[in-house]
Design a protein around this motif. Sequence first.
Motif, mmCIF file in Angstrom:
data_model
loop_
_atom_site.group_PDB
_atom_site.id
_atom_site.type_symbol
_atom_site.label_atom_id
_atom_site.label_comp_id
_atom_site.label_asym_id
_atom_site.label_seq_id
_atom_site.Cartn_x
_atom_site.Cartn_y
_atom_site.Cartn_z
ATOM 1 N N ARG A 26 37.974 41.452 33.696
ATOM 2 C CA ARG A 26 36.631 40.901 33.904
ATOM 3 C C ARG A 26 36.641 39.386 33.740
ATOM 4 O O ARG A 26 37.261 38.844 32.830
ATOM 5 C CB ARG A 26 35.636 41.528 32.927
ATOM 6 N N GLY A 27 35.931 38.717 34.657
ATOM 7 C CA GLY A 27 35.871 37.258 34.613
ATOM 8 C C GLY A 27 35.857 36.674 36.012
ATOM 9 O O GLY A 27 35.788 37.398 37.013
ATOM 10 N N THR A 28 35.928 35.345 36.087
ATOM 11 C CA THR A 28 35.898 34.629 37.362
ATOM 12 C C THR A 28 37.211 33.881 37.543
ATOM 13 O O THR A 28 37.713 33.247 36.606
ATOM 14 C CB THR A 28 34.716 33.642 37.399
ATOM 15 N N TYR A 29 37.740 33.946 38.777
ATOM 16 C CA TYR A 29 39.059 33.381 39.064
ATOM 17 C C TYR A 29 38.991 32.534 40.336
ATOM 18 O O TYR A 29 38.366 32.934 41.327
ATOM 19 C CB TYR A 29 40.090 34.499 39.249
ATOM 20 N N SER A 37 34.795 36.995 41.334
ATOM 21 C CA SER A 37 34.221 37.433 40.057
ATOM 22 C C SER A 37 34.324 38.945 39.950
ATOM 23 O O SER A 37 33.865 39.665 40.848
ATOM 24 C CB SER A 37 32.751 37.012 39.946
ATOM 25 N N ASP A 39 32.765 41.582 38.031
ATOM 26 C CA ASP A 39 31.545 41.604 37.223
ATOM 27 C C ASP A 39 31.415 42.853 36.363
ATOM 28 O O ASP A 39 30.910 42.796 35.245
ATOM 29 C CB ASP A 39 30.324 41.483 38.148
ATOM 30 N N ARG A 127 27.568 33.765 48.779
ATOM 31 C CA ARG A 127 28.100 34.781 47.866
ATOM 32 C C ARG A 127 27.908 36.159 48.488
ATOM 33 O O ARG A 127 26.842 36.462 49.028
ATOM 34 C CB ARG A 127 27.391 34.737 46.514
ATOM 35 N N ARG A 129 28.501 40.328 47.447
ATOM 36 C CA ARG A 129 28.815 41.319 46.419
ATOM 37 C C ARG A 129 29.287 42.605 47.095
ATOM 38 O O ARG A 129 28.686 43.044 48.083
ATOM 39 C CB ARG A 129 27.580 41.611 45.560
#
Length: 572
Positions: A26-29, A37, A39, A127, A129
């Motif tokens: 989990r996290g943003t790269y 991300s 999420d 963005r 999703r």
Amino acid sequence: MNTAQDLKEILRRIEGRPYPAYKDTRGTYAFGPFLLSIDHVQGDPFAAPSDVSVLVKDSGFPAEILRTRQTRIAAEDRILRFFGQALHRQSRPGKGSGKSGKLSVTRPGQEILERTSCHLYEDGSVRVRFNIGFPANGRRILARELERILFVTLPTVVNESLIYKNYTPKMKEELQETWQLAMDQTAIRDQLKVLDLAAFVADGSILPRESGVSQKPMQEAVAFAAPESLAVEVETPFRGRIRGLGIRKGVTLIAGGGYHGKSTLLEALERGVYDHIAGDGRELVITDETAVKSRAEDGRSVQDVNISGFITNLPNGKDTVAFSTEDASGSTSQAAGLAEAIEAGTKTLLMDEDTSAANFMIRDNLMQEVVHGDQEPIIPFMDRVRELYEKDGISTILVAGSSGAFFSKADTVIQMDQYVPLDITEKAKNAAKAYVFREKENLQPFDCRSVRIPHRVKESERSKVRSRGMDTISVDRQDIDMRYVEQLVDPEQLAAIGQLLKLANREIVDDSRTLTEVVDVLEDRMNAGALDETVRGHGARPRKQEILAAFNRQRFQKITPDRKQQTADKLE
């Protein structure tokens, strides 16, 4: 900021470990041209796939797609479709158990809706999703398979669909046509008010659908063509002058034989509150955006709704100024639905006799002769339809194939003859002169104003919201039946409504705001920024009318009349 290399190292470290170790990702790269991300990570390979998003800061999309809110939403819809197509091209069968390797993104239908799945920002970034089933062998992590998806498949999809300079000439042309169509649709919608129209149906529109389970246009269907007497022309910025049927405000009757296209026209008008994609056949069918489809809904819950304009003096002495029931009949449910639509601010009612309560719509002379009016608490809609328009400015478009009772009330009568509209107003009016339909005596002026206040519900700490297809919203395991709210067109609208109800209960309902004020606050929040700032996960924006419909159909949140407003009304 984490880098793509950081993610690669995590994946190699957790290879073969128990599935919960995936939560370390989990996290943003930073992946060069985009940010990835992760999420939400699914709990096991058989659970709903993980939530992932990508943000491209330098997308290069032309500034004109952000001209207006409508062009932005239309462009987002088209970009989301491009992303889905690229995802489909690049996907290959996943290895592993459960939903391993499954790649999915929202698949929009024929209507263009604002969605959480794709958003264009003012600075030109975009963005998207979507979901990935994180791969596993049993419940052991297959990190190398996820590495292939994230480092090979995903960059290709992003480059093909989210970076404008990589678009093919055909894709660029489609994107341009999309935002230009949005501007034309907005221009027509604006002209409804100027031309005093409730709806417009362009010549050449294809209204019949492919089948009962498909909203795609029927092949070789009869193209719509307005009769000269009802034709109007509207000006659009890109298509120029467009001719079509102008349905004027007032009372419009759609008549005709069975299977000739009456309900098909009405359904197109129902969905005309939304913009449609090019090629749908109904992209230039535009309806007053406040229009509400009214129907009978046996068994629904009603809370303190003023139905006294339609039903009075019930034999059990039950109050109809603040009418409540857990099991409404056909007539009381339709009366409540109409009162709620008026409370929601509708200026156009859409009705079909096939889905209406017969005793609510009309009482013929013979029935009045046998059962005297004093013994009938229902004031038929026929007795109110003119007053609704002349006093409150609420138009009605009604499909009627079995009774000509409304001919005398109508401003316009359209006959559908093998899907071709004919103006038979004069013929119908002349024929109606030979028949006298008695109205209920001693009618009081119409008043169905409902001003009501919702009250906060105590939620459990782990309260959950779910939706099931187009039928049901479940809030904390309490179901809301939405089957007969016919202008919902996408399951993601129900998902969004569920979250909005929960948000309203937690942050907006305060035992003093009225129901419409609560929904207005929700609308303001959705207007203030990206939809995903208000609605989490995959959701599509519903109209105010459908949010209120959900409030009105739930059985677990108390809604009571605004006593202060009632007192003020009496003083008037």
